[in-house]
Enzyme design. Structure first.
Site, mmCIF file in Angstrom:
data_model
loop_
_atom_site.group_PDB
_atom_site.id
_atom_site.type_symbol
_atom_site.label_atom_id
_atom_site.label_comp_id
_atom_site.label_asym_id
_atom_site.label_seq_id
_atom_site.Cartn_x
_atom_site.Cartn_y
_atom_site.Cartn_z
ATOM 1 N N LYS A 1 0.819 -1.215 0.000
ATOM 2 C CA LYS A 1 0.000 0.000 0.000
ATOM 3 C C LYS A 1 0.854 1.268 0.000
ATOM 4 O O LYS A 1 0.396 2.334 -0.381
ATOM 5 C CB LYS A 1 -0.980 -0.012 1.162
ATOM 6 C CG LYS A 1 -2.047 -1.080 0.954
ATOM 7 C CD LYS A 1 -3.144 -1.057 1.987
ATOM 8 C CE LYS A 1 -4.243 -2.049 1.652
ATOM 9 N NZ LYS A 1 -3.834 -3.459 1.850
HETATM 10 C C1 LIG Z 1 -4.458 -4.567 1.314
HETATM 11 C C2 LIG Z 1 -3.699 -5.826 1.233
HETATM 12 C C3 LIG Z 1 -4.057 -6.866 0.331
HETATM 13 C C4 LIG Z 1 -5.287 -6.787 -0.549
HETATM 14 O O1 LIG Z 1 -5.186 -5.798 -1.542
HETATM 15 P P1 LIG Z 1 -6.491 -5.297 -2.334
HETATM 16 O O2 LIG Z 1 -6.040 -4.178 -3.179
HETATM 17 O O3 LIG Z 1 -7.479 -4.889 -1.281
HETATM 18 O O4 LIG Z 1 -6.987 -6.459 -3.134
HETATM 19 C C5 LIG Z 1 -3.239 -7.976 0.264
HETATM 20 N N1 LIG Z 1 -2.145 -8.110 1.058
HETATM 21 C C6 LIG Z 1 -1.780 -7.135 1.935
HETATM 22 C C7 LIG Z 1 -0.578 -7.345 2.776
HETATM 23 C C8 LIG Z 1 -2.532 -5.969 2.048
HETATM 24 O O5 LIG Z 1 -2.164 -5.017 2.935
#
Ligand SMILES: *Cc1c(COP(=O)(O)O)cnc(C)c1O
Length: 463
Positions: free
Chosen positions: A112
């Site tokens: 993220k």
């Molecule tokens: C947010 C997250 C996901 C999922 O991502 P999306 O974009 O919501 O599909 C997967 N793994 C981790 C570690 C995350 O923080």
């Protein structure tokens, strides 16, 4: 470049307004009116440049004239300079035909950061220009809140207030939110659950007087700018394995469908992607939707890959919009059915369109732990539980003719308990944050009450 709503009833917006607005007023999500296509030459050229150069080439058509070329290049450079790896998103082969795309070298050790760090820079630039000040408020069960705090800490023109459920986030996640020393960062520990935090957030946005008073803004996962920033690493990784001459596939551990939807946009921009494979944990609404065309919500079951514990996958609406021939009325009707009946059936035509490029799989808790252990045994790699979910599904979808890239979405040290349970090894934090457990914490505990939370936000931002 203009952006339109997936429900067809909101005015088209510029990139800048789309980024600042988030959700469209008709309840839909913004998508670009057209998707730009890069030439083979443009894609091949990314092999020679840095991650930042590729980021500029991929994103420039989407931001249009919001920033000058120099300004946008500076924002990209500032966004990624704190990453702990020069490649930003390095690719590592772990088996024949199988690569891990490491997306955890950012400041909060999860993918993220790629989007949040850039959004922080872009918000700052736009707000300065307009002489505005805003308050970013978010609710988090862990990862998003720390990524937002890291992105906005120390920036002028922005206060960032993150609500999290007291006692219900991991220690690493909590410390990442409570240890930044910058005065514009405010961690609020609410005496309630994550759902309570989310409800208070919704109510704050519905309270127009409060919204205007504090300049309320959100950076949740439906913000188009977040999807946009995630397109870049699909390009850089595919290119390093031979694109555009050679095809590649991706497996993506998926919750809100933001990350994998960025892969779909990369494909439509001309990147030769063979399959996009959706990997879910036991919360498998997406796997069921891809397999039989039935999108039905259940109850969320807590798992060892908590960032994928979702009931509704908000960005899936963007894929539906395309699969239904960009018919906003049809999407609005499906979402109405979702609200009133808890689910809907995807039309045969739309389901076939989706299955042309997507595959899916779901993984149990036992399989996730077993895959963490097997990956260590076979490849000497410690992986986080989300990454393990992806790897388990990737193995079922490998094709000897096409390299498979599995996205490693978080660092194993972010989920040390699950990794230790599977391997008896407690993964250490990277050196640059090894003192996280020694830093002092700053947090405001607040009762589970909207008025109390609003009062605290007013008080914090006034300082
Ligand atoms: C947010 C997250 C996901 C999922 O991502 P999306 O974009 O919501 O599909 C997967 N793994 C981790 C570690 C995350 O923080």
């Amino acid at each position: 470049m203009k952006y339109v709503s997936t429900r067809g009833e909101a005015p088209a917006l510029s990139f800048e307004d789309t980024m600042l607005t988030g959700l469209a007023p008709d309840g839909g999500l913004y998508v670009p009116e057209t998707v730009p296509v890069l030439s083979k030459g443009q894609i091949a050229r990314m092999r020679l440049g840095s991650y930042e150069d590729a980021a500029y080439d991929v994103m420039a058509p989407f931001v249009g004239d919001t920033f000058s070329e120099d300004e946008f290049r500076e924002l990209i450079a500032a966004a990624y300079e704190e990453f702990g790896h020069v490649a930003r998103a390095p690719l590592k082969q772990i088996d024949s035909g199988l690569w891990l795309l490491e997306l955890f070298h950012g400041p909060t050790l999860a993918f993220k950061d790629f989007a949040m760090q850039l959004i922080g820079q872009m918000f700052q630039a736009v707000l300065k220009r307009n002489g505005r000040r805003i308050t970013i408020v978010g609710a988090t069960s862990g990862d998003t809140g720390s990524a937002a705090i890291e992105a906005f800490r120390g920036l002028e023109n922005v206060d960032v207030c993150i609500l999290y459920p007291h006692g219900r986030v991991s220690e690493v996640q909590r410390r990442q939110m409570t240890t930044p020393v910058e005065a514009n960062v405010h961690a609020l520990a609410v005496d309630g659950t994550f759902d309570d935090c989310q409800r208070h957030l919704k109510d704050m946005f519905a309270d127009h007087a409060f919204r205007d008073e504090v300049g309320l803004a959100a950076v949740n996962s439906i913000n188009w700018a977040r999807v946009m920033a995630q397109i870049v690493y699909y390009f850089t990784s595919a290119v390093s394995l031979g694109a555009p001459e050679r095809r590649v596939s991706f497996t993506v551990p998926t919750g809100n469908f933001g990350d994998i939807y960025a892969g779909e946009i990369a494909r439509r921009m001309g990147l030769p992607i063979d399959r996009l494979v959706v990997a879910t944990n036991q919360n498998d609404i997406l796997d069921r939707a891809f397999r039989d065309g039935e999108y039905r919500t259940g109850t969320v079951m807590p798992s060892i890959s908590p960032s994928m514990d979702i009931q509704v996958s908000s960005n899936f609406e963007r894929l539906l919009f395309d699969a239904y021939g960009r018919d906003g009325g049809a999407v609005a009707q499906l979402m109405q059915e979702l609200r009133s009946e808890g689910g809907f059936t995807i039309s045969q035509g739309a389901h076939e369109a989706i299955c042309e490029h997507f595959s899916s799989g779901a993984v149990s808790e036992e399989e996730t732990s077993a895959r963490i252990a097997a990956t260590l045994a076979e490849s000497q790699e410690l992986v986080c539980p989300h990454t393990a979910v992806g790897l388990e599904v990737a193995r079922d979808h490998q094709d000897i003719a096409v390299p498979m890239i599995a996205l490693a979405t978080a660092h194993p040290a972010k989920f040390p308990d699950a990794v230790e349970a599977a391997t008896e090894i407690r993964p250490p934090l990277p050196n640059r944050m090894a003192d996280l457990y020694d830093r002092s914490e700053r947090v405001s505990r607040v009762e589970n009450d909207l008025g109390a939370i609003q009062g605290l936000i007013r008080e914090k931002r006034a300082k």
